[in-house]
Motif scaffolding. Structure first.
Motif, PDB file in Angstrom:
ATOM      1  N   ASN A 155      27.372  44.535  49.158  1.00 64.05           N
ATOM      2  CA  ASN A 155      28.790  44.329  48.828  1.00 64.05           C
ATOM      3  C   ASN A 155      29.381  45.709  48.520  1.00 64.05           C
ATOM      4  N   TYR A 156      29.938  46.335  49.526  1.00 60.89           N
ATOM      5  CA  TYR A 156      30.360  47.735  49.425  1.00 60.89           C
ATOM      6  C   TYR A 156      31.519  47.920  48.447  1.00 60.89           C
ATOM      7  N   ASP A 157      32.442  46.987  48.418  1.00 54.66           N
ATOM      8  CA  ASP A 157      33.567  47.106  47.486  1.00 54.66           C
ATOM      9  C   ASP A 157      33.079  47.032  46.035  1.00 54.66           C
ATOM     10  N   HIS A 158      32.131  46.128  45.796  1.00 57.25           N
ATOM     11  CA  HIS A 158      31.613  45.999  44.427  1.00 57.25           C
ATOM     12  C   HIS A 158      30.798  47.242  44.040  1.00 57.25           C
ATOM     13  N   PHE A 159      30.105  47.813  45.023  1.00 60.72           N
ATOM     14  CA  PHE A 159      29.362  49.053  44.741  1.00 60.72           C
ATOM     15  C   PHE A 159      30.309  50.153  44.272  1.00 60.72           C
ATOM     16  N   GLN A 160      31.447  50.296  44.936  1.00 64.52           N
ATOM     17  CA  GLN A 160      32.406  51.330  44.552  1.00 64.52           C
ATOM     18  C   GLN A 160      32.930  51.085  43.136  1.00 64.52           C
ATOM     19  N   GLU A 161      33.129  49.822  42.761  1.00 62.27           N
ATOM     20  CA  GLU A 161      33.558  49.507  41.396  1.00 62.27           C
ATOM     21  C   GLU A 161      32.494  49.903  40.382  1.00 62.27           C
ATOM     22  N   LEU A 162      31.232  49.608  40.699  1.00 63.62           N
ATOM     23  CA  LEU A 162      30.137  49.953  39.791  1.00 63.62           C
ATOM     24  C   LEU A 162      30.019  51.468  39.624  1.00 63.62           C
ATOM     25  N   VAL A 163      30.214  52.210  40.703  1.00 61.29           N
ATOM     26  CA  VAL A 163      30.136  53.678  40.642  1.00 61.29           C
ATOM     27  C   VAL A 163      31.258  54.226  39.769  1.00 61.29           C
ATOM     28  N   ARG A 164      32.454  53.688  39.902  1.00 60.88           N
ATOM     29  CA  ARG A 164      33.580  54.166  39.092  1.00 60.88           C
ATOM     30  C   ARG A 164      33.349  53.888  37.603  1.00 60.88           C
ATOM     31  N   GLU A 165      32.792  52.736  37.299  1.00 60.60           N
ATOM     32  CA  GLU A 165      32.480  52.420  35.901  1.00 60.60           C
ATOM     33  C   GLU A 165      31.400  53.362  35.367  1.00 60.60           C
ATOM     34  N   HIS A 166      30.430  53.657  36.210  1.00 60.01           N
ATOM     35  CA  HIS A 166      29.361  54.598  35.835  1.00 60.01           C
ATOM     36  C   HIS A 166      29.940  55.979  35.526  1.00 60.01           C
ATOM     37  N   GLU A 167      30.890  56.439  36.340  1.00 62.32           N
ATOM     38  CA  GLU A 167      31.499  57.745  36.139  1.00 62.32           C
ATOM     39  C   GLU A 167      32.369  57.759  34.879  1.00 62.32           C
ATOM     40  N   ARG A 168      33.135  56.696  34.666  1.00 64.18           N
ATOM     41  CA  ARG A 168      34.008  56.639  33.493  1.00 64.18           C
ATOM     42  C   ARG A 168      33.208  56.628  32.190  1.00 64.18           C
ATOM     43  N   SER A 169      32.007  56.045  32.224  1.00 65.05           N
ATOM     44  CA  SER A 169      31.177  55.969  31.013  1.00 65.05           C
ATOM     45  C   SER A 169      30.353  57.227  30.795  1.00 65.05           C
ATOM     46  N   GLY A 170      30.539  58.203  31.651  1.00 64.28           N
ATOM     47  CA  GLY A 170      29.756  59.429  31.532  1.00 64.28           C
ATOM     48  C   GLY A 170      28.297  59.241  31.906  1.00 64.28           C
ATOM     49  N   GLY A 171      28.021  58.196  32.667  1.00 72.67           N
ATOM     50  CA  GLY A 171      26.656  57.941  33.126  1.00 72.67           C
ATOM     51  C   GLY A 171      25.874  56.993  32.243  1.00 72.67           C
ATOM     52  N   SER A 172      26.470  56.555  31.129  1.00 70.70           N
ATOM     53  CA  SER A 172      25.742  55.671  30.205  1.00 70.70           C
ATOM     54  C   SER A 172      25.637  54.254  30.752  1.00 70.70           C
ATOM     55  N   LYS A 173      26.622  53.827  31.526  1.00 73.42           N
ATOM     56  CA  LYS A 173      26.587  52.481  32.076  1.00 73.42           C
ATOM     57  C   LYS A 173      25.917  52.522  33.446  1.00 73.42           C
ATOM     58  N   THR A 174      24.749  51.928  33.528  1.00 72.69           N
ATOM     59  CA  THR A 174      23.969  51.968  34.762  1.00 72.69           C
ATOM     60  C   THR A 174      24.067  50.630  35.491  1.00 72.69           C
ATOM     61  N   PHE A 175      23.590  50.630  36.712  1.00 70.42           N
ATOM     62  CA  PHE A 175      23.548  49.397  37.501  1.00 70.42           C
ATOM     63  C   PHE A 175      22.340  49.466  38.429  1.00 70.42           C
ATOM     64  N   THR A 176      21.929  48.316  38.944  1.00 66.49           N
ATOM     65  CA  THR A 176      20.723  48.229  39.764  1.00 66.49           C
ATOM     66  C   THR A 176      21.061  47.774  41.174  1.00 66.49           C
ATOM     67  N   ALA A 177      20.043  47.770  42.010  1.00 64.97           N
ATOM     68  CA  ALA A 177      20.231  47.396  43.409  1.00 64.97           C
ATOM     69  C   ALA A 177      20.704  45.959  43.552  1.00 64.97           C
ATOM     70  N   ALA A 178      20.225  45.074  42.672  1.00 62.91           N
ATOM     71  CA  ALA A 178      20.598  43.658  42.776  1.00 62.91           C
ATOM     72  C   ALA A 178      22.054  43.414  42.430  1.00 62.91           C
ATOM     73  N   ASP A 179      22.679  44.359  41.725  1.00 70.63           N
ATOM     74  CA  ASP A 179      24.055  44.154  41.272  1.00 70.63           C
ATOM     75  C   ASP A 179      25.064  44.196  42.416  1.00 70.63           C
ATOM     76  N   TYR A 180      24.708  44.805  43.527  1.00 70.41           N
ATOM     77  CA  TYR A 180      25.673  44.876  44.630  1.00 70.41           C
ATOM     78  C   TYR A 180      25.065  44.346  45.940  1.00 70.41           C
ATOM     79  N   ALA A 181      24.166  43.373  45.792  1.00 67.23           N
ATOM     80  CA  ALA A 181      23.577  42.734  46.971  1.00 67.23           C
ATOM     81  C   ALA A 181      24.506  41.650  47.504  1.00 67.23           C
TER      82      ALA A 181
END
Length: 739
Positions: A678-704
């Protein structure tokens, strides 16, 4: 009485001579004067004729100049001596560079009105022919490349083997090639530290051991742009060629060595001393040569210097003197080692200065020309982009690549690029035929990632625009293709080598472009330091140390440990990870258990198994169509491998690409495979990761995302997209709503 008369006659003659002595003296003096005048005139005439011959043609080898000599009072004609009869150029080439250099050198020699012959070492029998060059008055040039593990190229194997055996066989004798004049130019890559220009150095040494004579010091061309003396191997060769031609012209003029030839350094210690010997050995440059030329024409190797200082190689030594000679040679060896240490220090210092100053560009003019011919759009000094054939295919409404089947990418919106054309391997199945540079670390000028991405997108769009109005191209897909949605960082080279790879990937995500990054498992630290990517690939081309060295031909000496460490680093990543296995028939298809062990080490989410693609005949590889496995053979291999890894199953298949996907069972949810993204959801997860300074992580299953049934292994479509117009025509498909 008779005795008295004889005495009287003798006395009368003597008195007569005495009385006429003035006339006699005058006649003798006149005769001597005439003889002196004749000798002086003859010598002056001879000198003028000789000078005129040299001025009329600078190459005595190609002219029939004359000399005047007085023999019994008559002038005779005699042919001038020929110092160089011709040039023979021997080459040993694998990728064609040495052959190209040989042809270029031949053209330059022809311009000097000298006969020239270009010879492949593979077509030459040194056992029958090489000894003839000792009396031929030819100059032999050897242009030789060093191949894998310091070995000669295939065409030069027999020549080198014979020469080595001859140099070490007492039956040939140390003077077997005495009279042969030669020069050596080696082609190599200094990245291979242990084997740099080994073949050129060996040929130079073996010829010298058989008493052949160097006309100039061996030169070495370096493919490593960062260390090449003149910036590229082509520039190295051109610089050497200019000096060789100058030396060749000097030989044609019959210039003799300026000193005894025993000067250990380039500078001659006795520049005014002329040798009276007419020797074939050329140990130095003429008096007017500058220091650089003297260094170039210096003939004494380290072995020669030792031999000369010890009294010569052929001199007889008393047993009592052996102790002194050994002490002398040990002392000389220590002095050389000290000089080397100093040289290393200076090299290190110069390297530091060079790094602080201007670095060289990775892409040389010759490399730029070669890559441009292959369809690359080069960016800056080390990046490139190219249009994939699957992009063209999907623009026409046909199917996409295996990534479309396995992960749901839109092939017509995929940009194939790389921020680093350099690689740390020289794989036998390289589909770029090793035209790209190699290296183990970044030593080149670096372009900024913003510029690279901007020009990559612009070049990609320009290539897409060329399909506007082309028959068969879908209008809606053409419009979609103008906005790239995916970037496959797998074009060529090793993208992870680029020092700003993290910034580059972040820029991709900021442009809503997904990232598929491929690495050859030689940079474990870079893998650990890599930020989130959509999908991270590691090429696992073999499962044992021996087969990996044979197939990938890595530059690192500790390549196996780096390989294992890279797999361990991959297991620590939280985003999607993939092993990419390329099957080469008769090379790596029988190592199932070892592959299973590597899978347990890296714990990838997915395993792509693909039959090697034959990219045509290449001088850099001996692969043929016989090494390409059939699709049924790939399926059989995958089925056997899946049986050895209980946490995985076969998920997808793309028959057209001869490729299958093995997926971890965690992506099989409620009996359905979720291998797509799910490419759109991946981009959302990356933006959240960047906004949190890297503290908010995500896994492969989160954007399957769920995999469509036509992409699954065992389906009727076998990976063909039902939207593919060719598939619809072939199978007469009318309803594409289901599987």
């Amino acid at each position: 009485l008779d005795v008295s008369m004889d005495t009287w006659n003798l006395y009368t003659c003597l008195v007569s001579l005495w009385l006429h002595r003035f006339y006699i003296y005058s006649a003798v003096a006149f005769g001597i004067s005439i003889w002196i005048v004749i000798q002086f005139t003859t010598t002056k005439t001879k000198k003028k004729v000789t000078e005129h011959g040299e001025k009329s043609n600078g190459n005595p080898a190609s002219s029939e100049g004359i000399e005047d000599k007085l023999v019994n009072g008559y002038a005779t004609l005699q042919a001038k001596a020929v110092y160089v009869a011709g040039v023979k150029i021997f080459y040993g080439s694998q990728t064609g560079t040495a052959k190209r250099f040989a042809k270029g050198l031949a053209e330059a020699v022809i311009s000097l009105n000298l006969p020239v012959e270009v010879i492949s070492m593979g077509d030459y029998d040194p056992d029958d022919c090489l000894s003839e060059e000792t009396t031929s008055r030819n100059v032999c040039v050897f242009l030789v490349a060093t191949y894998t593990d310091g070995q000669p190229t295939e065409s030069a194997v027999w020549f080198c083997k014979w020469l080595e055996e001859a140099a070490n066989d007492f039956r040939f004798g140390k003077t077997y090639l005495k009279g042969l004049r030669y020069a050596v130019f080696g082609l190599g890559n200094s990245v291979y530290v242990d084997h740099y220009n080994t073949v050129g150095r060996n040929i130079d040494r073996w010829l010298w051991m058989l008493s052949a004579s160097r006309i100039m010091t061996r030169a070495e061309g370096d493919c490593n742009v960062a260390q090449s003396k003149h910036g590229s191997i082509e520039a190295d060769f051109e610089a050497w060629k200019a000096k060789f031609l100058s030396r060749l012209q000097a030989l044609c003029r019959g210039e003799k060595k300026p000193c005894s030839g025993k000067c250990k350094k380039g500078k001659c210690t006795s520049p005014g001393k002329q040798s009276n010997e007419n020797s074939d050995h050329e140990h130095g440059a003429s008096e007017y040569e500058n220091t650089e030329a003297e260094e170039l024409f210096e003939s004494s190797s380290e072995e020669e210097a030792d031999a000369e200082e010890a009294g010569g190689t052929n001199s007889v030594v008393d047993v009592e003197d052996l102790g002194n000679i050994m002490s002398h040679m040990k002392k000389a060896k220590r002095e050389r080692e000290l000089e080397k240490d100093v040289g290393r220090s200076l090299t290190h210092e110069n390297t530091g200065r060079k790094e602080e100053g201007e670095k060289r560009e990775m892409i040389t003019p010759a490399l730029r020309e070669a890559l441009t011919k292959q369809g690359y759009k080069l960016i800056g000094s080390h990046s490139g982009v190219k249009l994939c054939r699957w992009t063209k295919s999907m623009l026409r409404g046909r199917g996409g690549c295996y990534k479309h089947t396995f992960y749901g990418i839109e092939s017509h919106r995929c940009m194939e690029a790389t921020p680093s054309l350099a690689c740390a391997n020289k794989c036998i199945f390289c589909w770029r035929h090793h035209t790209n540079p190699v290296g183990t670390e970044w030593r080149w000028k670096m372009d900024q990632p913003e510029m690279i991405l901007q020009e990559a997108i612009e070049n990609h769009q320009n290539m897409i625009k060329q399909f506007k109005g082309v028959s068969g191209v879908k209008v809606d897909r053409f419009e979609e293709a103008m906005t790239a949605k995916h970037c496959a960082l797998s074009l060529v080279g090793e993208p992870i080598m680029y020092p700003e790879i993290n910034r580059f990937v972040k820029l991709l995500h900021q442009h809503s472009i997904s990232s598929f990054l491929v690495t050859n498992a030689q940079f474990p630290d870079e893998i650990r330091n890599l930020g989130p990517v959509t999908q991270l690939y590691v090429s696992v081309d073999a499962s044992t140390k021996e087969s990996l060295k044979r197939i990938d031909r890595p530059l690192f000496k500790d390549f196996w440990q780096r390989f294992l460490d890279s797999l361990k680093a991959l297991s620590e990543k939280q985003q999607r990870t993939v092993y990419r296995l390329t099957l080469v028939k008769a090379w790596n298809v029988d190592e199932l258990k070892a592959y299973a062990d590597l899978i347990s080490l890296g714990k990838p989410d997915f395993i792509e198994v693909k039959g090697v693609t034959y990219c045509g005949e290449s001088s850099a590889s001996n692969l043929t169509m016989a090494n390409v496995p059939w699709h049924e053979e790939v399926v059989h291999f995958v089925q056997e491998l899946a049986d050895l890894i209980p946490d995985y199953e076969i998920a997808c298949e793309h028959e057209h690409s001869n490729c299958l996907l093995i997926a971890h069972k965690k992506f099989k949810i409620n009996g359905e495979w979720w291998t797509w993204i799910n490419y759109d959801h991946f981009q959302e997860l990356v933006r959240e990761h960047e906004r949190s300074g890297g503290s908010k992580t995500f896994t492969a299953a989160d954007y399957a995302a769920r995999t469509p049934c036509w992409a699954l292994f065992g389906s009727r479509e076998r990976g063909f997209d039902p939207l593919d117009v060719r598939y619809q025509r072939k199978n007469k498909v009318r309803d594409i709503s289901g599987c």
